[in-house]
Scaffold this active site. Sequence first.
Site, PDB file in Angstrom:
ATOM      1  N   ALA A  13       0.802  -1.232   0.000  1.00  0.00           N
ATOM      2  CA  ALA A  13       0.000   0.000   0.000  1.00  0.00           C
ATOM      3  C   ALA A  13       0.830   1.275   0.000  1.00  0.00           C
ATOM      4  CB  ALA A  13      -0.937  -0.005   1.215  1.00  0.00           C
ATOM      5  N   PHE A  17      -0.344   1.016  -7.269  1.00  0.00           N
ATOM      6  CA  PHE A  17      -1.703   0.471  -7.194  1.00  0.00           C
ATOM      7  C   PHE A  17      -2.217   0.481  -5.750  1.00  0.00           C
ATOM      8  CE2 PHE A  17      -1.440  -2.858 -10.922  1.00  0.00           C
ATOM      9  CZ  PHE A  17      -1.134  -1.847 -11.810  1.00  0.00           C
ATOM     10  N   TYR A 152       8.481 -13.901 -13.640  1.00  0.00           N
ATOM     11  CA  TYR A 152       7.425 -12.950 -13.288  1.00  0.00           C
ATOM     12  C   TYR A 152       6.076 -13.441 -13.833  1.00  0.00           C
ATOM     13  CZ  TYR A 152       4.404  -8.913 -13.262  1.00  0.00           C
ATOM     14  OH  TYR A 152       3.316  -8.096 -13.071  1.00  0.00           O
ATOM     15  N   LYS A 156       2.500 -14.871 -11.937  1.00  0.00           N
ATOM     16  CA  LYS A 156       1.155 -14.344 -12.169  1.00  0.00           C
ATOM     17  C   LYS A 156       0.222 -15.433 -12.697  1.00  0.00           C
ATOM     18  CE  LYS A 156       1.874 -10.264 -10.568  1.00  0.00           C
ATOM     19  NZ  LYS A 156       1.132  -9.739  -9.400  1.00  0.00           N
ATOM     20  N   PRO A 182      -4.126  -6.626 -14.905  1.00  0.00           N
ATOM     21  CA  PRO A 182      -3.818  -5.472 -15.754  1.00  0.00           C
ATOM     22  C   PRO A 182      -2.650  -5.714 -16.701  1.00  0.00           C
ATOM     23  CG  PRO A 182      -3.722  -4.920 -13.388  1.00  0.00           C
ATOM     24  CD  PRO A 182      -3.700  -6.407 -13.510  1.00  0.00           C
ATOM     25  N   GLY A 187       3.256   5.390 -14.409  1.00  0.00           N
ATOM     26  CA  GLY A 187       3.167   6.291 -13.263  1.00  0.00           C
ATOM     27  C   GLY A 187       3.347   5.609 -11.921  1.00  0.00           C
ATOM     28  N   PHE A 190       6.604   0.384 -10.508  1.00  0.00           N
ATOM     29  CA  PHE A 190       6.750  -0.973 -11.028  1.00  0.00           C
ATOM     30  C   PHE A 190       7.894  -1.097 -12.044  1.00  0.00           C
ATOM     31  CE2 PHE A 190       5.705  -4.221 -14.164  1.00  0.00           C
ATOM     32  CZ  PHE A 190       5.436  -5.325 -13.381  1.00  0.00           C
TER      33      PHE A 190
HETATM   34  C1  8X3 Z   1       2.947  -6.280 -16.080  1.00  0.00           C
HETATM   35  C2  8X3 Z   1       2.117  -6.172 -17.293  1.00  0.00           C
HETATM   36  O1  8X3 Z   1       2.103  -5.714 -19.801  1.00  0.00           O
HETATM   37  O2  8X3 Z   1       3.631  -4.398 -18.418  1.00  0.00           O
HETATM   38  O3  8X3 Z   1       2.222  -6.916 -15.071  1.00  0.00           O
HETATM   39  O4  8X3 Z   1       4.114  -6.731 -18.819  1.00  0.00           O
HETATM   40  S1  8X3 Z   1       3.033  -5.748 -18.652  1.00  0.00           S
END
Ligand code: 8X3
Length: 254
Positions: A13, A17, A152, A156, A182, A187, A190
């Site tokens: 947090a 996001f 990564y 996911k 997503p 912004g 990440f």
């Molecule tokens: C990352 C999505 O499309 O930037 O979770 O790889 S992307």
Amino acid sequence: MSYLPQIAVVTGASAGFGAAFVRRFARAGVRVVATARRLDRLQGLASEHPDLILPLELDLQDTDAVRRALTSLPASHAAVDLLINNAGLALGLGPAQTADLSDWDQMLDTNVRGLIHCTHALLAGMVERGRGHVIHLGSVAGTQPYPGGNVYGATKAFVHQFSQNLRSDLHGTGVRMSCIEPGMCGGTEFSEVRFRGDADKAQAVYAGMTPLTAEDVAEAVWWTATLPPHFNVNTMEIMPTAQSFAGFQVARGA
Ligand code: 8X3
């Protein structure tokens, strides 16, 4: 009949996001436990709604601390009916054969182990109360393979399938389970984290296109969490309009 959660826990947090989710829910009067490692950031966020937001310093890699903290929340924030499991990171975008194994471990520890421990700590209480919703943050990378996505994307994919399997386990309990997935989002920290603070490389990812924002993703999560109780979003994949799919690669003459 729409639904308003009463007490939410948001992981990761302190920025991006997670901070957008905390703000979106607190703005509507929802009490929120905001967790992350950076307490000073959480305190800044909590000062926006001190009566609603409870900052909680938590390192998801310390799974004992996760259980202790999430099962002993103060009475004002204890009956959690929404968990937004957001904390996660991508490290590196190079090919697997040159990847740093410690990056892979760190992604597994946060994106997989941290997430399952948070969910496990809060799920039984939701089932007991017959009220609750777990929202996991997946990614398009969990279903779309791409060069450099290696571990990564695999974490996911885990988040996606874990979420859908939980739907089956939660059958008949009234507890909802959703995975929001997503694509490119700008912004936030990440990309900088992905490129280890190389701001130029991070910005180049979004050059000449309009990515989603953390606030866009917060709207998707807000919509999902405030649907009437009979309505469950299993999976929601969202992308900027400028992003789509490409075909297979062929190594000719290899
Ligand atoms: C990352 C999505 O499309 O930037 O979770 O790889 S992307």
